[in-house]
Design a protein around this motif. Structure first.
Motif, PDB file in Angstrom:
ATOM      1  N   GLN A   1      35.758  39.212 -26.801  1.00 47.73           N
ATOM      2  CA  GLN A   1      36.874  38.315 -27.120  1.00 47.73           C
ATOM      3  C   GLN A   1      37.974  39.058 -27.868  1.00 47.73           C
ATOM      4  N   THR A   2      37.608  39.864 -28.855  1.00 46.98           N
ATOM      5  CA  THR A   2      38.594  40.637 -29.619  1.00 46.98           C
ATOM      6  C   THR A   2      39.332  41.606 -28.703  1.00 46.98           C
ATOM      7  N   LYS A   3      38.599  42.287 -27.849  1.00 52.31           N
ATOM      8  CA  LYS A   3      39.201  43.246 -26.916  1.00 52.31           C
ATOM      9  C   LYS A   3      40.150  42.526 -25.966  1.00 52.31           C
ATOM     10  N   PHE A   4      39.670  41.403 -25.428  1.00 50.53           N
ATOM     11  CA  PHE A   4      40.510  40.662 -24.491  1.00 50.53           C
ATOM     12  C   PHE A   4      41.770  40.144 -25.181  1.00 50.53           C
ATOM     13  N   ASN A   5      41.624  39.590 -26.381  1.00 51.86           N
ATOM     14  CA  ASN A   5      42.780  39.058 -27.103  1.00 51.86           C
ATOM     15  C   ASN A   5      43.826  40.145 -27.349  1.00 51.86           C
TER      16      ASN A   5
END
Length: 175
Positions: free
Chosen positions: A38-42
């Motif tokens: 999620q952090t990477k995608f965001n």
């Protein structure tokens, strides 16, 4: 599957405020090599929404072949060239449709229309009625057509100037 969870291309063209992108960057840096999908995608999403070509390129790289610096600190800027590959697309099947859309959008914004079309077509193969992908497909086609017409106009202008120069030389040599 719902198709309204990803924004239309026009909405995605609106960049995040610098402060918001900085929050995403700091979270990504803080989590380091243990950053969640999620952090990477965001962070990739925020970069692709940017108007800066380097940010967009880095966002695309994060989605396709995640490049993470192994020893990043809060003070470091992220240079996405210290190589630890992680692919969000491969490792998170639940994010694939969003990845395809943002990869298509990122390549579109970088004027890589062949790649944009390729990723968008993959999304449309799985979701032929996806209104966001249909809109992006139209934008890609319009941009390719427009740039093709501009290219033809430039070539035509160069040819016309060349013909005038040749005609001028022929007149001078025939006198």
């Amino acid at each position: 599957m719902a198709t309204d969870s990803i924004p239309f291309a026009s909405e995605a063209e609106t960049p995040l405020p610098a402060e918001s992108l900085e929050v995403l960057r700091k979270q990504y840096v803080r989590e380091g090599e243990y950053a969640t999908i999620q952090t990477k995608f965001n962070y990739a999403w925020g970069l692709i929404k940017s108007k800066r070509s380097m940010d967009i390129e880095n966002g695309v790289r994060l989605l396709t072949g995640m490049w993470v610096s192994r020893n990043i600190t809060e003070q470091d800027t992220i240079e996405l060239n210290e190589l630890l590959p992680i692919e969000i697309y491969q490792s998170a099947p639940e994010r694939r449709r969003e990845c395809l859309y943002y990869l298509a959008l990122g390549h579109y914004k970088m004027s890589n229309f062949i790649e944009a079309k390729k990723f968008n077509q993959q999304l449309l193969m799985h979701e032929p009625k996806n209104s966001q992908a249909i809109e992006l497909n139209k934008l890609i086609d319009e941009k390719v057509s427009r740039e093709g017409v501009i290219g033809l106009a430039i070539v035509g202008s160069i040819a016309a100037v060349g013909a005038m120069v040749v005609a001028s030389l022929v007149r001078k040599t025939s006198k």
